[in-house]
Design a protein around this motif. Structure first.
Motif, PDB file in Angstrom:
ATOM      1  N   LEU A   1       4.834   6.612  -5.965  1.00 47.00           N
ATOM      2  CA  LEU A   1       5.966   6.412  -6.881  1.00 47.00           C
ATOM      3  C   LEU A   1       5.458   6.278  -8.322  1.00 47.00           C
ATOM      4  O   LEU A   1       4.454   5.623  -8.571  1.00 47.00           O
ATOM      5  CB  LEU A   1       6.735   5.136  -6.492  1.00 47.00           C
TER       6      LEU A   1
ATOM      7  N   ARG B   1       8.022   2.712 -13.225  1.00 41.06           N
ATOM      8  CA  ARG B   1       9.246   2.744 -14.038  1.00 41.06           C
ATOM      9  C   ARG B   1       9.201   1.582 -15.032  1.00 41.06           C
ATOM     10  O   ARG B   1       8.710   0.498 -14.694  1.00 41.06           O
ATOM     11  CB  ARG B   1      10.488   2.538 -13.176  1.00 41.06           C
TER      12      ARG B   1
ATOM     13  N   ASN C   1       8.206  -4.328  -5.099  1.00 40.57           N
ATOM     14  CA  ASN C   1       9.196  -3.320  -5.468  1.00 40.57           C
ATOM     15  C   ASN C   1       9.248  -2.363  -4.280  1.00 40.57           C
ATOM     16  O   ASN C   1       8.599  -1.334  -4.269  1.00 40.57           O
ATOM     17  CB  ASN C   1       8.763  -2.586  -6.741  1.00 40.57           C
ATOM     18  N   PRO C   2      10.013  -2.761  -3.255  1.00 44.30           N
ATOM     19  CA  PRO C   2       9.992  -1.969  -2.010  1.00 44.30           C
ATOM     20  C   PRO C   2      10.915  -0.759  -2.136  1.00 44.30           C
ATOM     21  O   PRO C   2      11.660  -0.651  -3.113  1.00 44.30           O
ATOM     22  CB  PRO C   2      10.553  -2.962  -0.988  1.00 44.30           C
ATOM     23  N   PRO C   3      10.889   0.136  -1.158  1.00 46.56           N
ATOM     24  CA  PRO C   3      11.888   1.208  -1.150  1.00 46.56           C
ATOM     25  C   PRO C   3      13.271   0.574  -1.021  1.00 46.56           C
ATOM     26  O   PRO C   3      13.448  -0.281  -0.161  1.00 46.56           O
ATOM     27  CB  PRO C   3      11.543   1.999   0.117  1.00 46.56           C
ATOM     28  N   TYR C   4      14.221   0.966  -1.868  1.00 47.65           N
ATOM     29  CA  TYR C   4      15.545   0.326  -1.782  1.00 47.65           C
ATOM     30  C   TYR C   4      16.728   1.273  -1.946  1.00 47.65           C
ATOM     31  O   TYR C   4      17.857   0.841  -2.156  1.00 47.65           O
ATOM     32  CB  TYR C   4      15.653  -0.838  -2.762  1.00 47.65           C
ATOM     33  N   ILE C   5      16.485   2.558  -1.861  1.00 43.57           N
ATOM     34  CA  ILE C   5      17.590   3.510  -1.974  1.00 43.57           C
ATOM     35  C   ILE C   5      18.267   3.630  -0.600  1.00 43.57           C
ATOM     36  O   ILE C   5      17.584   3.705   0.419  1.00 43.57           O
ATOM     37  CB  ILE C   5      17.057   4.892  -2.402  1.00 43.57           C
TER      38      ILE C   5
ATOM     39  N   VAL D   1      13.189  12.878  -8.987  1.00 43.30           N
ATOM     40  CA  VAL D   1      12.899  11.834  -7.993  1.00 43.30           C
ATOM     41  C   VAL D   1      12.681  12.431  -6.601  1.00 43.30           C
ATOM     42  O   VAL D   1      11.948  11.876  -5.779  1.00 43.30           O
ATOM     43  CB  VAL D   1      14.015  10.750  -7.995  1.00 43.30           C
TER      44      VAL D   1
ATOM     45  N   ALA E   1       8.642   5.827  -0.341  1.00 49.01           N
ATOM     46  CA  ALA E   1       8.662   4.837  -1.418  1.00 49.01           C
ATOM     47  C   ALA E   1      10.075   4.575  -1.910  1.00 49.01           C
ATOM     48  O   ALA E   1      10.296   3.716  -2.752  1.00 49.01           O
ATOM     49  CB  ALA E   1       7.798   5.314  -2.589  1.00 49.01           C
ATOM     50  N   LEU E   2      11.028   5.336  -1.386  1.00 51.13           N
ATOM     51  CA  LEU E   2      12.396   5.263  -1.912  1.00 51.13           C
ATOM     52  C   LEU E   2      13.406   4.745  -0.891  1.00 51.13           C
ATOM     53  O   LEU E   2      14.207   3.863  -1.194  1.00 51.13           O
ATOM     54  CB  LEU E   2      12.848   6.660  -2.373  1.00 51.13           C
TER      55      LEU E   2
ATOM     56  N   GLU F   1      12.045  -6.342  -6.994  1.00 50.76           N
ATOM     57  CA  GLU F   1      12.894  -5.424  -7.749  1.00 50.76           C
ATOM     58  C   GLU F   1      13.988  -4.975  -6.791  1.00 50.76           C
ATOM     59  O   GLU F   1      13.741  -4.802  -5.590  1.00 50.76           O
ATOM     60  CB  GLU F   1      12.098  -4.216  -8.240  1.00 50.76           C
TER      61      GLU F   1
HETATM   62  N1  GLN Z   1      13.795   2.698  -9.175  1.00 52.33           N
HETATM   63  C1  GLN Z   1      13.553   3.799  -8.310  1.00 52.33           C
HETATM   64  C2  GLN Z   1      14.610   4.867  -8.524  1.00 52.33           C
HETATM   65  O1  GLN Z   1      15.639   4.597  -9.064  1.00 52.33           O
HETATM   66  C3  GLN Z   1      13.541   3.383  -6.867  1.00 52.33           C
HETATM   67  C4  GLN Z   1      12.289   2.722  -6.553  1.00 52.33           C
HETATM   68  C5  GLN Z   1      12.344   1.999  -5.266  1.00 52.33           C
HETATM   69  O2  GLN Z   1      13.031   2.368  -4.308  1.00 52.33           O
HETATM   70  N2  GLN Z   1      11.617   0.952  -5.243  1.00 52.33           N
HETATM   71  O3  GLN Z   1      14.406   5.999  -8.190  1.00 52.33           O
END
Ligand code: GLN
Length: 277
Positions: free
Chosen positions: A92, A95, A184-188, A200, A207-208, A238
């Protein structure tokens, strides 16, 4: 003979046609990083002549970029908290919002003894290295599972001469005892994955994607690591901009208190911190 000015203009056009938001900024970075020209060469030495090799490097970079490939991968590094981090396929890209995650942790420990920190889903290591450099005496361990990202983590930790200990393992399998768990884990969410910005989509899905609702890692990290955080210690995440209330709930259910949700530069919820009971 092609001059800096001509090559600059040509590349800007290619990026513009592809819908890149700030083509002049990006081509300027390409000139500096890929062609090793001085910063702002397009203004300082517009009439200098480029070599054939420089031209072909620039052309291929502009074409890749026009295909949506991220600028950061093309130049192979990006800046985070004033330091350079190597990036490329499989990791990743750091950001700017993630700098706030570091700031929250730094602030918490500014009036406490030097902490023992574990950074989970470390990726490039931008969070781990920053914390190790910015918090006097911090003892930082960085955990990353995937080969591609782990190679960048090791490289970045070494490049900065940091004392960050790197471990290739699953972030959901806890160990040791820490004053702070940061991630800052994957969070989508699954649904959001379908509408990511083109750039992206070149970044690793691992990672997402944070499961169906994007919250899988918060649930598992909050629960599994709770017995491994000292009483009064910190957990800092995050989060996605819509996840503040949900992550606050997850933390409260798992033995944390003093939950705070912090907003980013755009005024969106971005960081959640809490203390361990
Ligand atoms: N901030 C990232 C994005 O918007 C996502 C990163 C994450 O999942 N940690 O693409």
């Amino acid at each position: 003979m092609v001059t800096v000015k001509e090559a600059f203009g040509e590349s800007v056009k290619i990026l513009e046609r592809a819908g890149v938001e700030d083509p002049a900024f990006e081509v300027s970075i390409m000139l500096e990083d890929l062609l090793s020209l001085p910063k702002g060469a397009e203004m300082l030495t517009p009439d200098a002549v480029l070599t054939d090799e420089q031209l072909s490097v620039l052309k291929s970079a502009a074409e890749k970029r026009a295909g949506g490939y991220p600028l950061q991968y093309i130049i192979g590094s990006w800046e985070f908290f004033g330091r350079k981090f190597f990036v490329g396929d499989g990791v990743l890209i750091p950001r700017p919002e993630t700098e706030l995650l570091c700031e929250c942790v730094m602030k918490f420990f500014s009036r406490r003894k030097p902490p023992k920190i574990v950074d989970l889903c470390s990726g490039s290591g931008c969070v781990a290295v920053t914390l190790e450099k910015e918090i006097n005496g911090a003892d930082v361990t960085a955990v990353e599972l995937y080969d591609g990202a782990y190679a960048f983590l090791e490289r970045n930790a070494k490049y900065h001469g940091s004392g960050v200990k790197t471990l290739q393992r699953d972030a959901l399998e806890p160990f040791g005892e820490f004053d702070c768990v940061v991630s800052n884990p994957p969070y989508i969410s699954k649904e959001e994955m379908a509408s990511l910005q083109k750039e992206v989509t070149f970044e690793p899905e691992t990672a997402l994607l944070g499961g169906e609702d994007g919250l899988d890692f918060y649930r598992a990290i909050a629960k599994n690591w709770a017995p491994h955080i000292v009483s009064g210690g910190l957990i800092a995440f995050e989060i996605g901009e819509t996840q503040g209330a949900a992550v606050e709930g997850i933390l409260k259910e798992n033995g944390y208190f003093a939950v705070s949700v912090w907003t980013d530069y755009a005024g969106l919820d971005r960081i959640v911190t809490a203390m361990k009971e």
